[in-house]
Scaffold this active site. Structure first.
Site, short mmCIF file in Angstrom:
data_model
loop_
_atom_site.label_atom_id
_atom_site.label_comp_id
_atom_site.label_asym_id
_atom_site.label_seq_id
_atom_site.Cartn_x
_atom_site.Cartn_y
_atom_site.Cartn_z
N ASP A 161 22.79 -75.60 9.51
CA ASP A 161 22.36 -76.75 8.71
C ASP A 161 20.95 -76.54 8.14
O ASP A 161 20.00 -77.19 8.54
CB ASP A 161 22.40 -78.01 9.60
CG ASP A 161 22.35 -79.29 8.78
OD1 ASP A 161 21.98 -79.24 7.59
OD2 ASP A 161 22.66 -80.36 9.35
N SER B 193 15.42 -84.89 11.26
CA SER B 193 16.20 -83.81 10.69
C SER B 193 15.30 -82.93 9.85
O SER B 193 14.50 -83.43 9.06
CB SER B 193 17.32 -84.37 9.82
OG SER B 193 18.40 -84.68 10.63
N HIS C 186 21.75 -80.88 5.13
CA HIS C 186 22.10 -82.27 4.85
C HIS C 186 20.93 -83.07 4.28
O HIS C 186 21.12 -84.13 3.71
CB HIS C 186 22.78 -82.96 6.05
CG HIS C 186 21.87 -83.43 7.15
ND1 HIS C 186 21.62 -82.70 8.30
CD2 HIS C 186 21.17 -84.57 7.29
CE1 HIS C 186 20.82 -83.39 9.09
NE2 HIS C 186 20.52 -84.53 8.51
N1 ARG Z 1 24.21 -86.71 12.62
C1 ARG Z 1 23.16 -86.07 11.86
C2 ARG Z 1 22.16 -87.14 11.38
O1 ARG Z 1 22.23 -88.25 11.72
C3 ARG Z 1 23.68 -85.22 10.76
C4 ARG Z 1 24.38 -85.97 9.70
C5 ARG Z 1 24.95 -85.08 8.63
N2 ARG Z 1 26.13 -85.74 8.08
C6 ARG Z 1 27.40 -85.50 8.51
N3 ARG Z 1 28.34 -86.37 8.18
N4 ARG Z 1 27.70 -84.44 9.19
O2 ARG Z 1 21.69 -87.27 10.32
N1 ASP Z 2 20.71 -86.14 12.04
C1 ASP Z 2 19.53 -86.98 12.14
C2 ASP Z 2 18.67 -86.92 10.86
O1 ASP Z 2 19.20 -86.70 9.79
C3 ASP Z 2 18.72 -86.63 13.34
C4 ASP Z 2 19.14 -87.42 14.53
O2 ASP Z 2 19.49 -88.61 14.37
O3 ASP Z 2 19.09 -86.88 15.63
O4 ASP Z 2 17.51 -87.22 10.85
#
Ligand code: ARG
Ligand code: ASP
Length: 729
Positions: free
Chosen positions: A219, A644, A83
């Site tokens: 990921d 991330s 991502h």
């Molecule tokens: N929740 C994770 C973060 O905040 C992964 C986000 C990836 N996007 C998604 N829609 N799955 O970035």
């Molecule tokens: N998914 C988040 C990121 O892209 C990481 C998190 O918020 O835990 O940095």
């Protein structure tokens, strides 16, 4: 008995106290190093950060400003999340070569793909510059003067600091203005795409599984840093060569077990861990519910269209994911703060703080802090809420209004900076709008607008709604705006922007869509924003003093600075958790779980036949464990957005995982970290290797990595222990 209880309490406090926090890598010696060793770390603080010899920090750059990455070979091979590389993978994708859908693997270096505007930044050195930055600040009385002086000092130090020509400098504040650190950086800009799994692996589970455990997402994506002949940063050139890092991370093939030590090293973006109870209460009761309701409505409308229309699904996929990501996070955050009683915990801490202030005889300095917080937060509430509504409804979720606001700013430029600036910006804006309209669908946006303008006019603080917009007929307003506004099409907006300044301004001001956003922006910028800024400046000053007081009165407490996009170390253990009564989560998921979730043809849970074959044949190579293929695991590391792509590192400095998310029950960790339910989610490195090797057949990449077996020794000593035990019996 009393002693026992005390002892128990001591251990409980110790247990909890050992985890949580995002620490500055140059300041780990002492308390952090001791804690890490107690948790099982076998390295020393200087193995993590050292300016004189290579250390872990030399393998961990920031990736494109918002993510983290790590170097995993002597040839500059770089690992980050799928991502995080999504934009680049998408940019190289076409209908014929759909790398997003099918994955991409460079089997030799010539096949690696260059990227525009992508950079990674290493930290060379961290230096405390608090004295220089705060010099001459203390004697100033007004907050505005203080801030001005600080900015002056920062810019002077920026100019005078000695560094190499290819290096950069960043100066950032820590502890809300009580400490300043300088970072010497090196940024590389020739970064090429090397590998990415198909989305059915890299984004498996998509939005449904986002922020959720148990998770089964691969990921990850791979890039390579290129440098000039001297190994220095250089813009893309075919003559550039793979970068030779000062350090790269060996990868452990031994995997993880519950309670193993983990360290996560990366660039957490922003946290607010030291807010007073009254602020947390407002997040739980006011701002989160308002923002969630707005996005609830927007997402429902968009989802309805996306499910019915393939073209719309492509147009809105990325926008939908972005909006859904934080919508889902806020819901989890609110629940977590409620469940963990965060407001009450904070109130209790504040009571104790107040007593300490009295005991230290510091009432004059700190005695009014909490009352002042209370007063200012109560005062800012309507302004802050109104601002939330404006940002969410106008700028974030209705595209026509967002565009309208850009045109509104254009008009402002004319009145503040004149015709030439106006024309330059106008041309720039017009040329960039092709991108916007490519993914814009007017039916979708109209329905979203109808839902959200209703909330804006009827639920945001009413004192700031312009009189002539009160009691508006929403259906009629929507039809008026979307039925007549030229902003609904690219040709229309080009027409609006055609002609000399006066013509453009006249046309704009005759457009019903523009009239609406102008009226609302005027009201916001006059009635809401100035007052918000003024109270907020006050609150920032209070927060700085509150931080100073806590540091002063709790000399031995573990007080870490809030995240600010600088390099941090967080550490903990591999650990499951109990999300609800009678439910216990294990810390590791396996490929069998991917197959359990498999829904043929589904856009979130499809699984490729190649992966199913490997699973059925149990063809896991050296990466499986007892006939199973580990996929993801969780730990107590305190992470946030920006982490991330961060490496999860074992006790010896080897790479064991790749951080990419947190569990839903614990997303409140940005505000309040509770070691009982806050967990970060990582991809097991063995799954990454399995996909590269067995799934993609990119042996060339495996060959340049360094794979190690650090636990071999431990295993033999375990055997030894068993033998000893037997002897005893
Ligand atoms: N929740 C994770 C973060 O905040 C992964 C986000 C990836 N996007 C998604 N829609 N799955 O970035
Ligand atoms: N998914 C988040 C990121 O892209 C990481 C998190 O918020 O835990 O940095």
């Amino acid at each position: 008995m009393k002693f026992l209880k005390l002892l128990l309490l001591f251990f409980v406090v110790q247990m909890q106290a050992q985890q949580g926090g995002m620490w500055i890598p140059s300041l780990l010696e002492g308390m952090n190093e001791t804690e890490m060793k107690n948790l099982g770390m076998k390295m020393s603080a200087s193995d993590i950060y050292d300016v004189n010899k290579s250390s872990l920090k030399d393998a961990v750059p920031q990736f494109n400003g918002g993510c983290t990455a790590e170097v995993i070979s002597s040839q500059g091979l770089l690992l980050t999340n799928h991502h995080c590389g999504f934009g680049e993978i998408q940019a190289h994708s076409t209908v014929e070569n759909n790398y997003l859908q099918d994955g991409f693997w460079a089997m030799k270096k010539e096949d690696e793909l260059p990227n525009k505007d992508l950079e990674v930044t290493f930290i060379v050195k961290i230096e405390d510059v608090t004295t220089q930055i705060l010099s001459g600040v203390e004697m100033l009385t007004s907050e505005a003067e203080k801030q001005k002086k600080i900015q002056e000092n920062i810019s002077n130090l920026n100019k005078s600091y000695t560094k190499e020509s290819y290096q950069g400098i960043k100066i950032r504040t820590f502890y809300e203005g009580n400490q300043y650190m300088l970072f010497v950086t090196e940024s590389y800009t020739d970064i090429r795409l090397v590998g990415a799994p198909p989305s059915s692996i890299g984004k498996f589970g998509s939005d449904t599984d986002n922020w959720v455990w148990p998770r089964h997402t691969g990921d990850f994506s791979l890039f390579r840093i290129y440098a000039d002949k001297n190994n220095l940063p250089a813009d893309y050139s075919k003559d550039n060569v793979p970068y030779t890092p000062k350090h790269f991370l060996p990868i452990s093939l031994d995997g993880v077990s519950e309670d193993d030590f983990t360290l996560v090293f990366g660039y957490p973006g922003r946290t607010t861990e030291y807010l007073p109870a009254v602020a947390v209460e407002q997040i739980v009761n006011e701002s989160n519910p308002a923002k969630i309701e707005i996005r609830d409505r927007a997402l429902k409308v968009t989802d309805g269209f996306m499910r019915k229309d393939k073209a719309i699904k492509i147009q809105y996929a990325s926008k939908y994911a972005g909006i859904a990501n934080y919508w889902k996070k806020w819901i989890g955050e609110t629940q977590g703060l409620t469940k963990s009683n965060a407001v009450q915990v904070k109130r209790d801490q504040e009571k104790a703080f107040q007593q300490k202030v009295v005991k230290a005889g510091k009432q004059a300095e700190y005695g009014n802090l909490l009352a002042d917080f209370e007063k200012n937060y109560n005062e800012i509430l309507p302004y802050a809420l109104s601002r939330d509504y404006f940002l969410e409804v106008m700028l974030r979720n209705t595209e026509l209004m967002g565009l309208g606001f850009k045109l509104y700013q254009l008009e402002q430029i004319q009145s503040t900076r004149g015709d030439q600036a106006f024309t330059d910006r106008k041309n720039n804006l017009r040329d960039g709008l092709g991108e916007f309209y490519k993914d814009f669908n007017v039916q979708v946006d109209e329905k979203v607008f109808e839902q959200l303008i209703d909330l804006y006019l009827n639920k945001s603080p009413q004192q700031f709604i312009p009189a002539d917009l009160k009691n508006t007929n929403i259906t009629k307003l929507t039809a008026d705006v979307y039925g007549t506004s030229k902003m609904t099409t690219y040709d229309g907006v080009k027409e609006l922007l055609d002609g000399d300044t006066q013509t453009v301004l006249k046309n704009l001001n005759n457009d019903k869509g523009y009239q609406l956003i102008k009226a609302l922006s005027d009201a916001f910028l006059k009635e809401v924003n100035p007052k918000y800024d003024a109270i907020n400046t006050e609150l920032n000053a209070l927060q700085r003093t509150y931080m100073k007081a806590q540091l002063e009165l709790n000399k031995d407490a573990r007080i870490f600075p809030d995240a600010n996009s600088t390099l941090r170390v967080t550490y903990g253990k591999v650990k499951g958790y109990n999300p609800r009564d009678a439910v216990a989560y294990e810390p590791v998921t396996y490929l069998g779980g991917v197959i359990e979730k498999y829904i043929p043809g589904d856009y979130e849970f499809d699984v490729s036949s190649k992966l199913i074959e490997l699973y059925n044949a149990k063809d896991f190579g050296p990466y499986g464990e007892n006939g199973k293929m580990p996929v993801n695991f969780i730990g107590t590391n305190h992470t946030t957005g920006g982490n991330s792509g961060s490496p999860a590192i074992d006790a010896h400095g080897n790479l064991i995982g790749l951080n990419f998310d947190r569990v839903w029950e614990g997303t409140m960790s940005d505000i309040y970290y509770d070691p009982a339910i806050c967990r970060n989610i990582m991809v097991d490195m063995r799954y990454v290797l399995f996909i590269i090797d067995k799934y993609a057949g990119a042996k060339n990449l495996i060959d340049e990595m360094k794979l190690v077996h650090p636990k071999n020794k431990k295993q033999s000593s375990k055997k030894q222990k068993i033998k000893n035990k037997k002897k005893k019996n």
